[in-house]
Design an enzyme around this catalytic site. Structure first.
Site, PDB file in Angstrom:
ATOM      1  N   SER A 132       0.932  -1.177  -0.020  1.00 40.15           N
ATOM      2  CA  SER A 132      -0.071  -0.027   0.062  1.00 40.15           C
ATOM      3  C   SER A 132       0.989   1.098  -0.012  1.00 40.15           C
ATOM      4  O   SER A 132       1.825   1.476  -1.073  1.00 40.15           O
ATOM      5  CB  SER A 132      -1.022  -0.051   1.220  1.00 40.15           C
ATOM      6  N   ASP A 147      -9.598  -6.675  -3.883  1.00 42.40           N
ATOM      7  CA  ASP A 147      -9.099  -5.281  -3.160  1.00 42.40           C
ATOM      8  C   ASP A 147      -9.981  -4.134  -3.507  1.00 42.40           C
ATOM      9  O   ASP A 147     -10.336  -3.916  -4.580  1.00 42.40           O
ATOM     10  CB  ASP A 147      -7.815  -5.004  -3.674  1.00 42.40           C
ATOM     11  N   HIS A 149      -6.823  -6.376  -0.023  1.00 44.25           N
ATOM     12  CA  HIS A 149      -5.978  -5.489   0.420  1.00 44.25           C
ATOM     13  C   HIS A 149      -4.812  -5.944   1.126  1.00 44.25           C
ATOM     14  O   HIS A 149      -3.636  -5.795   1.022  1.00 44.25           O
ATOM     15  CB  HIS A 149      -6.525  -4.386   0.761  1.00 44.25           C
TER      16      HIS A 149
END
Length: 458
Positions: free
Chosen positions: A257, A375, A403
């Site tokens: 991320s 995600d 995610h």
């Protein structure tokens, strides 16, 4: 819930954030944990595992602790990046083309993960862009009619900026028995180094040296009560200090991320030390800019009152399934357990205008992109755009992941990462990209050209 609301009211009245994240009292290494002072009063917790290696001969050209002696894996990295004044970005690959040899991911009784692979090498045979001034075939006009006037001549476009990348890179297999290899794991907003527990244990058992820091305000690192401590540049300098402290000759960066941006920064700053990069649900190659209409722009005390709702929203969006297993993983990973002040400052500090498409296109390091199909934070097309921009990129999609795919599917992710670490290009299949100097291969939005919507003033 009532306790959270009460603490939020006290936070508003006193002006102090509740539940500050503070480091442990001891700074001595314990169970692989260390505390590193990157700046005066700024201390980060780092998990550093150095496995014990034994001197054994691994293969004909490699001895434990030595870099493999293989000069045949040299790759010529050459590309021309042109930015025009209308915002169009044209990338021409003029060097070697690599073919991915990464196997489909299998691990024990697990089903093979569904993958998608996108490479710039796939586009080398595309037709060149059409001539803006095509010459119509000479057809005699009918009798009695005048010859039509020729179309107005278009002026030749002048590039606003041109970047030429021309270098040679040696890409080799990185085994756990090589003492010059180190793995760096960087988490994102709201996480901690604990989200990498499965990966740290797996790769340390294989003999790799692993390093995983807590970002400032996360995990057991110090949490300064000043918003400037959580800008991208401040956190990037923290990661630079950690990298310079633990770096070996060949380093592999693994980011998740927001942590992908710091890995990109380090790969751009230290191209000779960063050997490979893994980007897990990192998003597209766009410059970072905070959203002014985000819920995280609310006062810290309000965010504190909403923390149970935010935690539930993160669980629902970050995991493909919301069962007891996922709740336990969220608790064990110490994810989304940061103070409202830190969370607000982190989201507001995501300003990095330099990290645009050109910045990513300049990278010559091999990069593995891992995307969880479920995600809800990062759309699939963003990682696809990233794969198109990068020089040597391999995109792998895990159907059952979201995610937090490294926590949901640890065996699949570990196997995939390990295959990438061991991968090296088969230079016997190396080809030269054939381009016409008069009509270079360009990629349009539908033919893989990348456009920059905003102007780049550099």
């Amino acid at each position: 819930m009532l306790t959270t609301i009460t603490e939020g009211i006290l936070c508003c009245l006193t002006g102090k954030a509740a539940r500050l994240v503070l480091p442990l009292e001891s700074t001595e290494p314990s169970d692989g944990f260390e505390f590193v002072e990157v700046k005066p009063g700024r201390v980060l917790r780092v998990r550093h595992i150095v496995p014990e290696r034994h001197s054994v001969v691994n293969d004909q050209n490699t001895t434990d602790g030595d870099e493999p002696k293989n000069d045949s894996s040299g790759v010529h990295c050459k590309r021309k990046i042109t930015v025009y004044r209308n915002g169009q970005l044209v990338i021409e690959n003029l060097g070697d083309v690599l073919h991915s040899e990464i196997l489909q991911c299998q691990d024990g009784d697990l089903e093979p993960c569904s993958t998608v692979e996108v490479e710039l090498a796939d586009y080398k045979e595309l037709a060149s862009s059409p001539d803006p001034n095509p010459v119509p075939p000479s057809v005699p006009p009918p009798s009695g009619e005048q010859k039509p006037a020729p179309p107005p001549r278009r002026r030749r476009r002048k590039p606003k900026r041109t970047v030429l990348i021309d270098s040679n890179r040696v890409i080799s297999s990185c085994k756990g028995t090589h003492s010059d290899v180190a793995l760096f794991f960087v988490h994102g907003v709201g996480g901690s180094l604990d989200i990498w527990n499965s990966q740290l244990d797996f790769f340390s058992r294989l003999g790799y040296e692993v390093i995983a820091p807590d970002l400032a305000g996360h995990g057991a690192s110090t949490a300064p009560q000043i918003a400037a401590a959580y800008t991208f540049y401040a956190l990037a300098e923290d990661m630079r200090a950690i990298f310079k402290r633990y770096a070996r000759k060949r380093n592999i960066l693994i980011g998740h991320s927001y942590g992908v941006s710091f890995c990109t920064f380090l790969a751009h700053e230290y191209p000779d030390l960063v050997h490979k990069v893994v980007m897990i649900n990192g998003g597209g190659p766009t410059a970072l800019e905070p959203s002014l209409c985000s819920i995280f722009q609310l006062p810290s005390c309000v965010l504190h009152c909403l923390s149970p709702c935010l935690a539930w929203s993160f669980l629902k969006a970050g995991f493909a399934h919301q069962g007891a297993k996922e709740k336990q993983l969220l608790k064990q990973g110490n994810a989304f357990n940061v103070s409202p002040f830190v969370l607000r400052a982190m989201m507001s500090g995501q300003y990095w205008p330099e990290g645009d498409e050109v910045y990513h296109a300049e990278l010559t390091v091999p990069i593995l992109l891992v995307h969880g199909m479920c995600d809800k934070f990062v759309p699939m097309d963003e990682d696809q755009r990233m794969a198109e921009i990068l020089l040597f990129a391999f995109l792998k999609v895990i159907e059952e992941g979201s995610h937090m795919v490294m926590m949901e599917c640890p065996d699949t992710v570990n196997t995939l990462l390990h295959e990438f670490f061991l991968w090296e290009p088969d230079t016997s299949r190396k080809e030269r990209v054939k381009t016409d100097t008069d009509k270079p291969v360009t990629f349009t939005d539908t033919l893989h050209t990348l456009r920059i919507n905003k102007s780049m003033d550099k």
